[in-house]
Design an enzyme around this catalytic site. Structure first.
Site, PDB file in Angstrom:
ATOM      1  N   GLU A 117       0.824  -1.207   0.000  1.00 38.21           N
ATOM      2  CA  GLU A 117       0.000   0.000   0.000  1.00 38.21           C
ATOM      3  C   GLU A 117       0.867   1.270   0.000  1.00 38.21           C
ATOM      4  OE1 GLU A 117      -4.187  -0.405   1.651  1.00 38.21           O
ATOM      5  OE2 GLU A 117      -3.151   0.728   3.215  1.00 38.21           O
ATOM      6  N   GLU A 163       1.981   1.733  -3.424  1.00 40.23           N
ATOM      7  CA  GLU A 163       0.838   2.192  -4.227  1.00 40.23           C
ATOM      8  C   GLU A 163       0.640   3.697  -4.015  1.00 40.23           C
ATOM      9  OE1 GLU A 163      -2.668   0.059  -3.091  1.00 40.23           O
ATOM     10  OE2 GLU A 163      -3.724   0.481  -4.967  1.00 40.23           O
ATOM     11  N   CYS A 179      -8.713  -2.502   3.903  1.00 43.26           N
ATOM     12  CA  CYS A 179      -8.648  -3.758   4.667  1.00 43.26           C
ATOM     13  C   CYS A 179      -9.917  -4.103   5.432  1.00 43.26           C
ATOM     14  CB  CYS A 179      -7.441  -3.773   5.602  1.00 43.26           C
ATOM     15  SG  CYS A 179      -7.152  -2.248   6.428  1.00 43.26           S
ATOM     16  N   SER A 220      -7.541   1.378  -2.602  1.00 46.72           N
ATOM     17  CA  SER A 220      -6.321   0.587  -2.805  1.00 46.72           C
ATOM     18  C   SER A 220      -6.708  -0.775  -3.364  1.00 46.72           C
ATOM     19  CB  SER A 220      -5.614   0.413  -1.457  1.00 46.72           C
ATOM     20  OG  SER A 220      -4.704  -0.655  -1.534  1.00 46.72           O
ATOM     21  N   LYS A 226     -15.729 -10.276   7.992  1.00 49.28           N
ATOM     22  CA  LYS A 226     -14.651 -11.085   7.414  1.00 49.28           C
ATOM     23  C   LYS A 226     -15.192 -12.413   6.865  1.00 49.28           C
ATOM     24  CE  LYS A 226     -10.951  -8.524   7.950  1.00 49.28           C
ATOM     25  NZ  LYS A 226     -10.129  -8.092   6.807  1.00 49.28           N
ATOM     26  N   GLU A 279     -16.261 -11.471   3.545  1.00 52.19           N
ATOM     27  CA  GLU A 279     -15.077 -11.238   2.706  1.00 52.19           C
ATOM     28  C   GLU A 279     -14.500 -12.571   2.217  1.00 52.19           C
ATOM     29  OE1 GLU A 279     -10.939  -8.686   2.880  1.00 52.19           O
ATOM     30  OE2 GLU A 279     -11.524  -9.747   4.675  1.00 52.19           O
ATOM     31  N   GLU A 292     -13.999 -13.410  -5.676  1.00 48.77           N
ATOM     32  CA  GLU A 292     -12.638 -13.145  -6.160  1.00 48.77           C
ATOM     33  C   GLU A 292     -11.566 -13.775  -5.273  1.00 48.77           C
ATOM     34  OE1 GLU A 292     -14.968 -10.907  -5.520  1.00 48.77           O
ATOM     35  OE2 GLU A 292     -14.232  -9.230  -4.340  1.00 48.77           O
ATOM     36  N   CYS A 326     -11.012  -2.179  14.459  1.00 54.26           N
ATOM     37  CA  CYS A 326     -11.270  -3.618  14.670  1.00 54.26           C
ATOM     38  C   CYS A 326     -11.347  -4.004  16.136  1.00 54.26           C
ATOM     39  CB  CYS A 326     -10.180  -4.448  14.026  1.00 54.26           C
ATOM     40  SG  CYS A 326     -10.195  -4.328  12.264  1.00 54.26           S
TER      41      CYS A 326
HETATM   42 FE1  HC1 Z   1      -8.722  -5.904  11.306  1.00 49.08          FE
HETATM   43 FE2  HC1 Z   1      -7.086  -6.110   9.422  1.00 49.08          FE
HETATM   44  S1  HC1 Z   1      -6.803  -4.709  11.217  1.00 49.08           S
HETATM   45  S2  HC1 Z   1      -9.262  -5.425   9.125  1.00 49.08           S
HETATM   46  O1  HC1 Z   1      -9.246  -4.254  11.542  1.00 49.08           O
HETATM   47  O2  HC1 Z   1      -6.418  -4.846   8.178  1.00 49.08           O
HETATM   48  O3  HC1 Z   1     -10.997  -7.733  11.361  1.00 49.08           O
HETATM   49  O4  HC1 Z   1      -7.788  -6.836  13.991  1.00 49.08           O
HETATM   50  O5  HC1 Z   1      -7.465  -8.538  10.851  1.00 49.08           O
HETATM   51  O6  HC1 Z   1      -7.469  -8.261   7.346  1.00 49.08           O
HETATM   52  O7  HC1 Z   1      -4.242  -7.039   9.950  1.00 49.08           O
HETATM   53  C1  HC1 Z   1     -10.170  -7.010  11.443  1.00 49.08           C
HETATM   54  C2  HC1 Z   1      -8.246  -6.469  13.063  1.00 49.08           C
HETATM   55  C3  HC1 Z   1      -7.679  -7.404  10.674  1.00 49.08           C
HETATM   56  C4  HC1 Z   1      -7.254  -7.426   8.106  1.00 49.08           C
HETATM   57  C5  HC1 Z   1      -5.314  -6.737   9.724  1.00 49.08           C
END
Ligand code: HC1
Length: 577
Positions: A280, A283, A300, A320, A359, A362, A367, A505
């Site tokens: 990132e 980027e 993220c 990103s 998550k 996700e 993809e 998070c």
């Molecule tokens: Fe998160 Fe991440 S910080 S998004 O907040 O970017 O869930 O803890 O795992 O993938 O590293 C959440 C936390 C986590 C991702 C990272």
């Protein structure tokens, strides 16, 4: 100041204090259900009623402001009976399955019934009946358990700016759900799970992945290699599920528990947080040189990604292209690690432990597949992990510490702070500074972007003659403010970090429920968890992602360099309008 009497005790409170808060200062906790200190007042459950001299009806203490000379009774026979009737009526329109309910032992309705001394059900007869919406990737909606307190509606609108939930119907047919009662996955839901966090009962829950993890662990080791990888925020909150004070860091005990449960390798998502920063930050530097639109938006947080896709598709080019650390980690486990161990990726089962309900969604995105299978096979929340540890019979608080496995277990402090709002920004700037100036920042701590309360944070940093304007938002209602400013061309930002959940998070929808009587989105809770991550960072000698030796080795042996063709193939993604 206002002078009043509560249960005969004189008390002085500032003008504007509610009766509920005034009673609290005397040490009287008035029972409540729809109330949530971080949301607007609803006053619809009526559990918090009190008697006020001169009134022939009860008043809701959460919604009544104290006045001069007021005399309040919080526990008169009339009030006790009224409250008990309210709780009995709620229970009689509620399934009788407490012993097998997910919220058994941590349900606000159950707790209230116990407190009110409700030991039998009086009213038999018609009861609401609704199908369960459990087809979604992340969130399960069980309207039978809903008590219509409206907290989910308020958090979805006021904090997340999504406004996906509302009340439909009347009487026994009253139900909370998305427009036209569409399934959650076909609605405007962005899967953040904040409805799960604030629900006092089990009307909203995360989709349970624990059984699939037990099943994977039950396979003969020659057939399945089961790998687990833990997000930054887990270590700051898991201990709370075992009675430890909020924000106790438990990294070492968590790793030991996972090893005892039988996982073949225990890795740290923080490793891939460092890797995300490498990709990132490059980027960002490319875009500063004209290689794409600014500001660059971090990618993220999957609830945030979904929000952008649904509500601001015109800004997708700003996002990103980096996969989240979770998805980078799973991809590397099934490629780099598989290659090192001589394993067929199909025989590897990847479990991610996440503070985030989105998550799960996700991991299920089309993809994120490798040879036709998902790269992440199961996502369990911090709550689900705690439940599995308890179910195994592990005495968590007595566990010794142990370390993550290699090669995907080493991380810098920059990886740790990802879990708190502003952490990704701070980590990215540590590395961008090094890339632009050739040396690490003298002070690695960008305190301007730290802070877990709701405000938007901004900072300007100058690196090698380049001025960077950065901003951080958590909670999507705050994100909207930033995005609207970007669209109007009012602000000249270069990098914006957005995390869907309030506080980042650490306060994700999958974190342990706070003890009854305390609340999610509580600033003390968020501060304590953030402090745990910042203390882990400051105690490390390795504090910058670009200094992580295992990340350097990964580039040298496997990826080439940041943004290489292979890095693009494995570590980057695309979005759908
Ligand atoms: Fe998160 Fe991440 S910080 S998004 O907040 O970017 O869930 O803890 O795992 O993938 O590293 C959440 C936390 C986590 C991702 C990272």
């Amino acid at each position: 100041m206002i002078s009043l009497k509560i249960d005969g005790e004189p008390i002085l409170v500032p003008a504007g204090t509610t009766v509920m808060d005034a009673a609290e200062t005397l040490g009287i906790h008035i029972p409540r259900l729809c109330y949530h200190p971080e949301l607007s007042l609803e006053g619809n459950c009526r559990v918090c009623v009190v008697q006020v001299e001169g009134f022939d009806h009860c008043l809701a203490s959460c919604a009544t402001t104290a006045w001069e000379g007021m005399e309040v009774q919080t526990n008169s026979p009339v009030i006790r009976e009224a409250r008990r009737d309210i709780v009995e009526l709620l229970l009689d329109n509620h399934p009788k399955d407490c012993q097998t309910c997910d919220r058994d032992g941590i349900c606000e309705l159950q707790n209230l019934a116990y407190r009110m001394g409700v030991r039998e059900r009086h009213f038999e007869g018609r009861r609401k009946q609704f199908p369960i919406d459990d087809a979604g990737a992340s969130v399960v909606r069980n309207a039978e358990k809903c008590i219509l307190c409206g907290r989910c509606i308020r958090v979805c609108g006021e904090v997340q700016g999504v406004f996906n939930l509302s009340q439909h119907g009347r009487g026994f047919t009253t139900v909370v759900g998305p427009a036209n009662l569409a399934p959650m996955d076909e609605s405007a839901c962005i899967q953040c799970g904040q409805c799960v966090s604030v629900c006092p009962t089990a009307a909203f829950l995360e989709q349970d992945h624990t059984e699939r993890v037990w099943k994977a662990l039950g396979f003969p080791r020659t057939e399945k290699h089961v790998v687990v990888t833990t997000a930054p925020a887990i270590r700051a909150a898991l201990g709370e599920a075992f009675g430890l004070p909020m924000g106790t860091p438990v990294t070492g005990k968590m790793v030991t528990a996972l090893r005892r449960m039988g996982f073949d390798a225990i890795f740290d998502v923080n490793f891939s947080a460092d890797l995300t920063i490498m990709e990132e930050a490059h980027e960002l530097l490319n875009r500063l040189d004209g290689g794409g639109p600014l500001p660059l938006l971090t990618s993220c947080s999957p609830g945030w990604v979904s929000f952008l896709e649904k509500f601001y598709p015109e800004l997708i080019p700003h996002m990103s292209s980096c996969k989240s650390p979770m998805q980078m980690q799973s991809t590397l486990i099934k490629t780099y690690y598989a290659q090192q161990k001589g394993l067929d990726p199909k025989d590897i089962y990847v479990v991610s432990v996440m503070p985030c309900v989105a998550k799960k969604f996700e991991a299920a995105r089309p993809e994120h597949v490798l040879d036709g299978s998902p790269t992440t096979d199961a996502v369990i929340t911090t709550r689900e992990l705690a439940q599995m540890i308890k179910s195994y019979g592990i005495d968590f608080t007595r566990l010794p510490d142990s370390d993550f496995d290699h090669p995907l277990g080493t991380s810098s402090g920059a990886g740790d702070i990802f879990g708190a709002t502003g952490g990704v920004m701070e980590a990215a700037l540590r590395t961008a500074a090094f890339k632009l100036t050739g040396k690490n920042l003298g002070n690695l701590e960008l305190t301007e972007v730290r802070g877990v309360t709701g405000e938007i944070r901004e900072a300007t940093v100058t690196l090698a003659g380049k001025t960077l304007n950065v901003a951080v938002a958590n909670g999507l209602q705050n994100a909207k403010i930033l995005l609207e400013a970007v669209k109007r061309g009012e602000k000249d930002y270069h990098l914006i970090e957005i995390m869907a959940c309030p506080g980042g998070c650490i306060c994700g929808g999958g974190q342990p429920y706070p003890p009854i009587g305390t609340y999610t989105m509580n600033h003390d809770l968020a501060r304590a968890r953030a402090k745990a991550l910042y203390s882990i960072d400051s105690a490390k000698t390795l504090r910058c992602s670009h200094d992580n030796p295992d990340v350097q080795k990964l580039y040298a042996d496997f990826l080439g360099e940041p943004l290489s063709h292979r890095a693009h193939e494995l570590l980057h993604t695309h979005y759908t309008a």
